[in-house]
Each structure stands twice: as structure tokens, then as C-alpha cells.
Design an enzyme around this catalytic site. Structure first.
Site, PDB file in Angstrom:
ATOM      1  N   SER A 139       0.859  -1.186   0.000  1.00 42.04           N
ATOM      2  CA  SER A 139       0.000   0.000   0.000  1.00 42.04           C
ATOM      3  C   SER A 139       0.890   1.228   0.000  1.00 42.04           C
ATOM      4  O   SER A 139       2.069   1.160   0.373  1.00 42.04           O
ATOM      5  CB  SER A 139      -0.883  -0.005   1.261  1.00 42.04           C
ATOM      6  OG  SER A 139      -1.498   1.243   1.474  1.00 42.04           O
ATOM      7  N   TYR A 152      -1.703  -0.007  10.821  1.00 36.59           N
ATOM      8  CA  TYR A 152      -1.743  -0.415   9.413  1.00 36.59           C
ATOM      9  C   TYR A 152      -0.477   0.026   8.681  1.00 36.59           C
ATOM     10  O   TYR A 152       0.119  -0.765   7.928  1.00 36.59           O
ATOM     11  CB  TYR A 152      -2.978   0.178   8.742  1.00 36.59           C
ATOM     12  CG  TYR A 152      -3.159  -0.237   7.306  1.00 36.59           C
ATOM     13  CD1 TYR A 152      -3.353  -1.574   6.969  1.00 36.59           C
ATOM     14  CD2 TYR A 152      -3.141   0.694   6.274  1.00 36.59           C
ATOM     15  CE1 TYR A 152      -3.522  -1.967   5.648  1.00 36.59           C
ATOM     16  CE2 TYR A 152      -3.320   0.313   4.953  1.00 36.59           C
ATOM     17  CZ  TYR A 152      -3.503  -1.013   4.641  1.00 36.59           C
ATOM     18  OH  TYR A 152      -3.673  -1.402   3.331  1.00 36.59           O
TER      19      TYR A 152
END
Length: 254
Positions: A139, A152
Site C-alpha cells: 500500500s 496499518y
């Protein structure tokens, strides 16, 4: 000869879209995820379109389950040339000072250790093929932090570290390592899982963004990287929607 592409987290979102796209590219797709009912539907869809796919139940947080995935791949007659480490996800959007340790543990186990388990289990087959490729779906959170995203972004930074380290360690061996870093992608489950099923809060993430990325956009990037001549290694591909200039800079209408 047709070769095998293994896709983890294939029951929905980017994983399912990648399975469909790779099957269309001619791979025999081994679709792996926990939800076998969804996998069965996906395999039926792929086969109806003329592709080949096999469903394998797999929980990337379980050593035994990942070992069974490797055994299922070894039982196929075709060589395994592609592994797409897609299984992952986010939980919560809390600051570090009040973040849930349980949520952080889950994100590490799925995103980081899941990638480690599956890559270790399939690397021998990928190398034996003589033309293996490992794709790690990370990501933009793998290189940019933001408030509330500590757990995250830490997990995705770790995935990025795995990709870079593995590429160095495999230098001189016939296995490429590709990292795909999507920005804002609207899928049916990512934000819903992050916010514990709160549909209104999940939908607010994309409010006013006319065209966020969708799963097929990321699948297209994965397929492009995987189908380059094997001497071409796309180290890192960063992909965002036009409306997202950076993690903190998103054009919203209204």
C-alpha cells in the site's frame, strides 16, 4: 505449458479481480482464501469464461493451512511461476496512544507474517520453475504514515521491508520480487472491515471522490508486472486515483 498463479485473499476485492484477470491471461489460477463458498463461485465464474482455476481453503495466519496450500500447488501438473501475496487488511483508525493491541496483532499476522508464511512455503516451487515471480500487494501506507493509521502503516512498512530484503537475497536466482502499492481503492470490504462493519463510516472514506481506484485497476497493474519478460523486474509500482495526489491530498466534489 500453462503455469500456475497462486493468489491469496482471493475471495473478494483485489484478490478476486486478480484471479479473474490472471486466468484471462492464461494462468491456471489457484485461488486461496478462508471463505470457500466465495472461492467456489469465483472458480465457476472463471471456468464459465474459459479460464482455469482451483479453489483452496487457506488461512494465511495458520502454518498448517499454508503448508496445505503448498501441497495443493505441488499436486498440480503445471509449474508454479507466480505468487500474489494479496491477503491483508486494516482494523481501526485509532491513535497510537489508544490503539488496540489486538487489532495491531491481527494486522501484523495477516499482512506481514501471512506474506512471510506463504512466500516461504511457495518459494521452492517458484525457483524450481526457472521463472518465478513473487508479487507483494502492499500500500502507499508502506511508505507514508498518517494519523490513526499507526498499526496499518507499520504493517505495510514491514511488507515493504520484506519485498526489498527478499529481492536482495534472491539476486542471482530466477525469482523476481514485485511490490504493488495502491492508494485509495474502493472495494466492497476493505473499509467495512476496518470500521468493524460500520457501513456509513466506511462509505465516508470515498465521499466526493468521483473515481477512486477499483479492484480491477489494481489487478491490471499486477497482471502487467507479472507478464513482462522475466528479465524485467518492476521493483515497485505505486498507483493512485487521479483525485489522490498524496495520502493527505484528495480532491472531493461537494
Amino acid at each position: 505449458m500453462t503455469s500456475v498463479a497462486i493468489v491469496t485473499g482471493a475471495s473478494s476485492g483485489i484478490g478476486a479481480a486478480t484471479a479473474r484477470r490472471l486466468a484471462a491471461e492464461g494462468f491456471h489460477v489457484l485461488a486461496a482464501a478462508r471463505r470457500t463458498d466465495r472461492l467456489d463461485t469465483l472458480v465457476t465464474e472463471i471456468e464459465a469464461a474459459g479460464g482455469r482455476a482451483t479453489a483452496v481453503e487457506c488461512d494465511v495466519t495458520s502454518d498448517a493451512s499454508v503448508a496445505a496450500l503448498a501441497e495443493a500447488a505441488a499436486a498440480l501438473p503445471e509449474p508454479v511461476t507466480l505468487l500474489v501475496n494479496n491477503a491483508g487488511g486494516a482494523r481501526g483508525l485509532d491513535p497510537v496512544e489508544s490503539g488496540s493491541v489486538r487489532d495491531w496483532q491481527w494486522m501484523y499476522d495477516v499482512n506481514v507474517l501471512g506474506t512471510l508464511r506463504v512466500t516461504q512455503a511457495l518459494l521452492p516451487a517458484l525457483e524450481a520453475s526457472g521463472a518465478g515471480t513473487v508479487v507483494i500487494v502492499s500500500s502507499t501506507a508502506g511508505f507514508t504514515v498518517y494519523e490513526g493509521g499507526g498499526g496499518y502503516t507499520a504493517a505495510k512498512h514491514a511488507q515493504t521491508a520484506i519485498a526489498g530484503t527478499l529481492r536482495l537475497e534472491l539476486c542471482g536466482r530466477p525469482v523476481r520480487v514485485v511490490e504493488i502499492d495502491p492508494g485509495m481503492v474502493k472495494t466492497e470490504e476493505f473499509s467495512l472491515v476496518r470500521f468493524g462493519g460500520d457501513a456509513e463510516r466506511a462509505e465516508a472514506v470515498y465521499a466526493g471522490v468521483a473515481e477512486p481506484l477499483v479492484a480491477d485497476d489494481v489487478a491490471d497493474c499486477i497482471a502487467w508486472c507479472a507478464t513482462r519478460p522475466h528479465h524485467v523486474n518492476v521493483d515497485r509500482l505505486v498507483v493512485r486515483p487521479l483525485a489522490q495526489a498524496a495520502q493527505h491530498k484528495v480532491h472531493r466534489v461537494g
